[in-house]
Motif scaffolding. Sequence first.
Motif, PDB file in Angstrom:
ATOM      1  N   LYS A  59     -20.201  10.866  65.724  1.00  0.00           N
ATOM      2  CA  LYS A  59     -20.178  10.998  67.185  1.00  0.00           C
ATOM      3  C   LYS A  59     -19.538  12.327  67.598  1.00  0.00           C
ATOM      4  CE  LYS A  59     -19.790   6.028  68.180  1.00  0.00           C
ATOM      5  NZ  LYS A  59     -18.887   4.977  68.748  1.00  0.00           N
ATOM      6  N   LYS A  60     -18.495  12.724  66.873  1.00  0.00           N
ATOM      7  CA  LYS A  60     -17.753  13.938  67.209  1.00  0.00           C
ATOM      8  C   LYS A  60     -18.446  15.188  66.683  1.00  0.00           C
ATOM      9  CE  LYS A  60     -13.943  16.272  68.409  1.00  0.00           C
ATOM     10  NZ  LYS A  60     -13.460  16.425  69.800  1.00  0.00           N
ATOM     11  N   TYR A  61     -19.002  15.107  65.465  1.00  0.00           N
ATOM     12  CA  TYR A  61     -19.638  16.269  64.828  1.00  0.00           C
ATOM     13  C   TYR A  61     -21.057  15.890  64.387  1.00  0.00           C
ATOM     14  CZ  TYR A  61     -14.675  17.459  64.486  1.00  0.00           C
ATOM     15  OH  TYR A  61     -13.335  17.690  64.764  1.00  0.00           O
ATOM     16  N   PRO A  62     -21.978  15.769  65.324  1.00  0.00           N
ATOM     17  CA  PRO A  62     -23.340  15.309  64.996  1.00  0.00           C
ATOM     18  C   PRO A  62     -24.135  16.291  64.137  1.00  0.00           C
ATOM     19  CG  PRO A  62     -23.208  16.035  67.286  1.00  0.00           C
ATOM     20  CD  PRO A  62     -21.807  16.019  66.766  1.00  0.00           C
ATOM     21  N   LYS A  63     -23.750  17.575  64.114  1.00  0.00           N
ATOM     22  CA  LYS A  63     -24.512  18.574  63.366  1.00  0.00           C
ATOM     23  C   LYS A  63     -24.014  18.742  61.931  1.00  0.00           C
ATOM     24  CE  LYS A  63     -25.809  21.250  67.465  1.00  0.00           C
ATOM     25  NZ  LYS A  63     -25.784  22.589  68.112  1.00  0.00           N
ATOM     26  N   ALA A  64     -22.964  18.037  61.566  1.00  0.00           N
ATOM     27  CA  ALA A  64     -22.433  18.153  60.214  1.00  0.00           C
ATOM     28  C   ALA A  64     -23.315  17.394  59.224  1.00  0.00           C
ATOM     29  CB  ALA A  64     -21.003  17.604  60.171  1.00  0.00           C
ATOM     30  N   VAL A  65     -23.160  17.737  57.946  1.00  0.00           N
ATOM     31  CA  VAL A  65     -23.847  17.035  56.864  1.00  0.00           C
ATOM     32  C   VAL A  65     -22.861  16.043  56.256  1.00  0.00           C
ATOM     33  CG1 VAL A  65     -24.929  17.250  54.589  1.00  0.00           C
ATOM     34  CG2 VAL A  65     -25.378  18.961  56.367  1.00  0.00           C
ATOM     35  N   TYR A  66     -23.279  14.798  56.132  1.00  0.00           N
ATOM     36  CA  TYR A  66     -22.378  13.744  55.654  1.00  0.00           C
ATOM     37  C   TYR A  66     -22.827  13.258  54.282  1.00  0.00           C
ATOM     38  CZ  TYR A  66     -20.538  13.803  60.364  1.00  0.00           C
ATOM     39  OH  TYR A  66     -19.955  14.212  61.542  1.00  0.00           O
ATOM     40  N   VAL A  67     -21.850  13.190  53.382  1.00  0.00           N
ATOM     41  CA  VAL A  67     -22.111  12.812  51.998  1.00  0.00           C
ATOM     42  C   VAL A  67     -21.164  11.685  51.601  1.00  0.00           C
ATOM     43  CG1 VAL A  67     -22.064  13.598  49.592  1.00  0.00           C
ATOM     44  CG2 VAL A  67     -22.890  15.133  51.391  1.00  0.00           C
ATOM     45  N   VAL A  68     -21.685  10.727  50.842  1.00  0.00           N
ATOM     46  CA  VAL A  68     -20.854   9.665  50.277  1.00  0.00           C
ATOM     47  C   VAL A  68     -21.049   9.664  48.770  1.00  0.00           C
ATOM     48  CG1 VAL A  68     -20.426   7.186  50.146  1.00  0.00           C
ATOM     49  CG2 VAL A  68     -20.931   8.232  52.355  1.00  0.00           C
ATOM     50  N   TYR A  69     -19.961   9.859  48.037  1.00  0.00           N
ATOM     51  CA  TYR A  69     -20.004   9.744  46.582  1.00  0.00           C
ATOM     52  C   TYR A  69     -19.863   8.263  46.228  1.00  0.00           C
ATOM     53  CZ  TYR A  69     -18.722  14.746  46.710  1.00  0.00           C
ATOM     54  OH  TYR A  69     -18.684  16.094  46.953  1.00  0.00           O
ATOM     55  N   THR A  70     -20.844   7.698  45.563  1.00  0.00           N
ATOM     56  CA  THR A  70     -20.811   6.277  45.226  1.00  0.00           C
ATOM     57  C   THR A  70     -21.276   6.039  43.799  1.00  0.00           C
ATOM     58  OG1 THR A  70     -21.672   4.089  45.810  1.00  0.00           O
ATOM     59  CG2 THR A  70     -23.138   5.949  46.159  1.00  0.00           C
ATOM     60  N   GLY A  71     -20.798   4.973  43.225  1.00  0.00           N
ATOM     61  CA  GLY A  71     -21.230   4.584  41.879  1.00  0.00           C
ATOM     62  C   GLY A  71     -22.213   3.438  41.891  1.00  0.00           C
ATOM     63  N   ASP A  72     -22.699   3.080  43.081  1.00  0.00           N
ATOM     64  CA  ASP A  72     -23.652   1.969  43.210  1.00  0.00           C
ATOM     65  C   ASP A  72     -25.063   2.452  42.873  1.00  0.00           C
ATOM     66  OD1 ASP A  72     -21.848  -0.146  44.245  1.00  0.00           O
ATOM     67  OD2 ASP A  72     -21.576   1.279  45.884  1.00  0.00           O
ATOM     68  N   VAL A  73     -25.292   2.708  41.603  1.00  0.00           N
ATOM     69  CA  VAL A  73     -26.560   3.296  41.165  1.00  0.00           C
ATOM     70  C   VAL A  73     -27.700   2.284  41.125  1.00  0.00           C
ATOM     71  CG1 VAL A  73     -25.421   5.096  39.812  1.00  0.00           C
ATOM     72  CG2 VAL A  73     -25.928   2.893  38.745  1.00  0.00           C
ATOM     73  N   ASN A  74     -27.393   0.993  41.262  1.00  0.00           N
ATOM     74  CA  ASN A  74     -28.433  -0.033  41.180  1.00  0.00           C
ATOM     75  C   ASN A  74     -29.096  -0.322  42.519  1.00  0.00           C
ATOM     76  OD1 ASN A  74     -25.991  -1.049  42.108  1.00  0.00           O
ATOM     77  ND2 ASN A  74     -26.428  -3.134  41.427  1.00  0.00           N
ATOM     78  N   VAL A  75     -28.694   0.399  43.565  1.00  0.00           N
ATOM     79  CA  VAL A  75     -29.314   0.225  44.882  1.00  0.00           C
ATOM     80  C   VAL A  75     -29.647   1.601  45.461  1.00  0.00           C
ATOM     81  CG1 VAL A  75     -28.208  -1.974  45.439  1.00  0.00           C
ATOM     82  CG2 VAL A  75     -27.040   0.167  45.980  1.00  0.00           C
ATOM     83  N   SER A  76     -30.502   1.607  46.468  1.00  0.00           N
ATOM     84  CA  SER A  76     -30.854   2.863  47.126  1.00  0.00           C
ATOM     85  C   SER A  76     -29.924   3.125  48.301  1.00  0.00           C
ATOM     86  CB  SER A  76     -32.300   2.800  47.633  1.00  0.00           C
ATOM     87  OG  SER A  76     -32.430   1.830  48.671  1.00  0.00           O
ATOM     88  N   GLY A  77     -29.959   4.351  48.804  1.00  0.00           N
ATOM     89  CA  GLY A  77     -29.139   4.685  49.960  1.00  0.00           C
ATOM     90  C   GLY A  77     -29.497   3.841  51.171  1.00  0.00           C
TER      91      GLY A  77
END
Length: 492
Positions: A91-109
């Motif tokens: 909401k505050k920075y709509p133009k930023a790129v957001y990344v989540v590092y996750t180990g849940d490799v058995n499901v899709s984003g």
Amino acid sequence: MAASKGGWCFCELLRLFYSLFFPGLIVCGALCICLVIVLWGLRLLLQRKKKSVSASKNGKNPIVIAFFHPYCNAGGGGERVLWCALRTLQKKYPKAVYVVYTGDVNVSGQQILEGAFRRFNIRLTCPVQFVFLKKRYLVEDSQYPHFTLLGQSLGSIFLGWEALMQCVPDVYIDSMGYAFTLPLFKYIGGCRVGSYVHYPTISTDMLSVVKNQNVGFNNATFITKNPFLSKVKLIYYYLFAFIYGLVGSCSDVVMVNSSWTLNHILSLWKVGNCTNIVYPPCDVQTFLDIPLHEKKMTPGHILVSIGQFRPEKNHPLQIKAFAKLLDKKLAESPSSLKLVLIGGCRNKDDELRVNQLRRLSEDLGVQEHVEFKINIPFDELKNYLSGATIGLHTMWNEHFGIGVVECMAAGTIILAHNSGGPKLDIVVPHEGDITGFLAESEEGYAETMAHILSLSAERRLQIRKNARESIRRFSDQEFEVTFLSSVEKLFK
């Protein structure tokens, strides 16, 4: 003669010492210089890699904000903090790129995002890129039957390195408590780093358990019975606490979820100038929509528990206390009482714990009165809370307790452990009247449950009203304000 010979031997030993010391010192110094050069070279390489990312249409590289949350697809309170934090920043920075590092490799984003909406009723406004990590097993406690804290912490460094190699962000936020990744991203990745601490990896309470030789889920019986092993473990804990303090102090911004966590982090990390309490966001309004009246959805009473099936949540205490409650022969028929344990299972270890809890209920002869609801949708959770009379929580020194707040908001009378966040922040008097109950032992829980059930409908209704009024300070809106105020330093 003997004295002169002894003096000669001493001089020879000094010569030997100096002949080894100075070359050794030079070698150590050279190795340190080489290490610094290598690390600096890696930093330059990563910075060049970050700048090579394609620019946006206006010719400027958008800021990249990354969250380190290896179990982002789990259904616990920590995950709700992650998704609310992402929604707030978007909401505050709509133009930023957001990344989540996750180990849940058995499901899709997409499946992860759908799960967040289903479990927490949270829909993000901007896209999120998921970086899938293959080495999450390095932070699994099952990998380290001994020296678990050290093993998981060292494992998090390698997992963090895998994350950093795939994406170098501008702002890095550890939202799951892996403090050993902070210096990696700050000094090698050149990132501005922040951390949201749900629970310190080690605390003075853990030190006291070992020092006093008390049995706990993280202090085996064979250690408590051996004074030597207890002293060795205590030294190990003190050394680990010192290192934990060093890596934690690398954080530019520190957010903690409760007064209890704040006290421990201030003692260990010693960064009071950049540390703030940011209460976890609880979906208060959704639960406040449940009509507040005496529960009459079932002929008897439902007792409900919300929490991931982790060992520290101490679900066995709930079942044992419930069995004692049934033995008390209440005025009502025991058959009218039911205990429902609701929680998320992250892995096979959690599933094994659920099976052990099922066997425990069978051993105590209460299996017909106990139900398990695993990874259920948000709407189903809401339905259970709307019909429950008592909400149970049994974790010792729970850092905060989102489940406790949700129970209170839904109009369920809470019975929580007399420690940690529930004691200091949540189950506290509101305008001089009680908002819930606290207990510690099996007998204490059983007696308090019996007391709650013996109260008049009018008195229970008054306690629910008090609880609802008191928990408004834990709303999503309050979280957004305090979270943005705390992380502002990372974006200057």
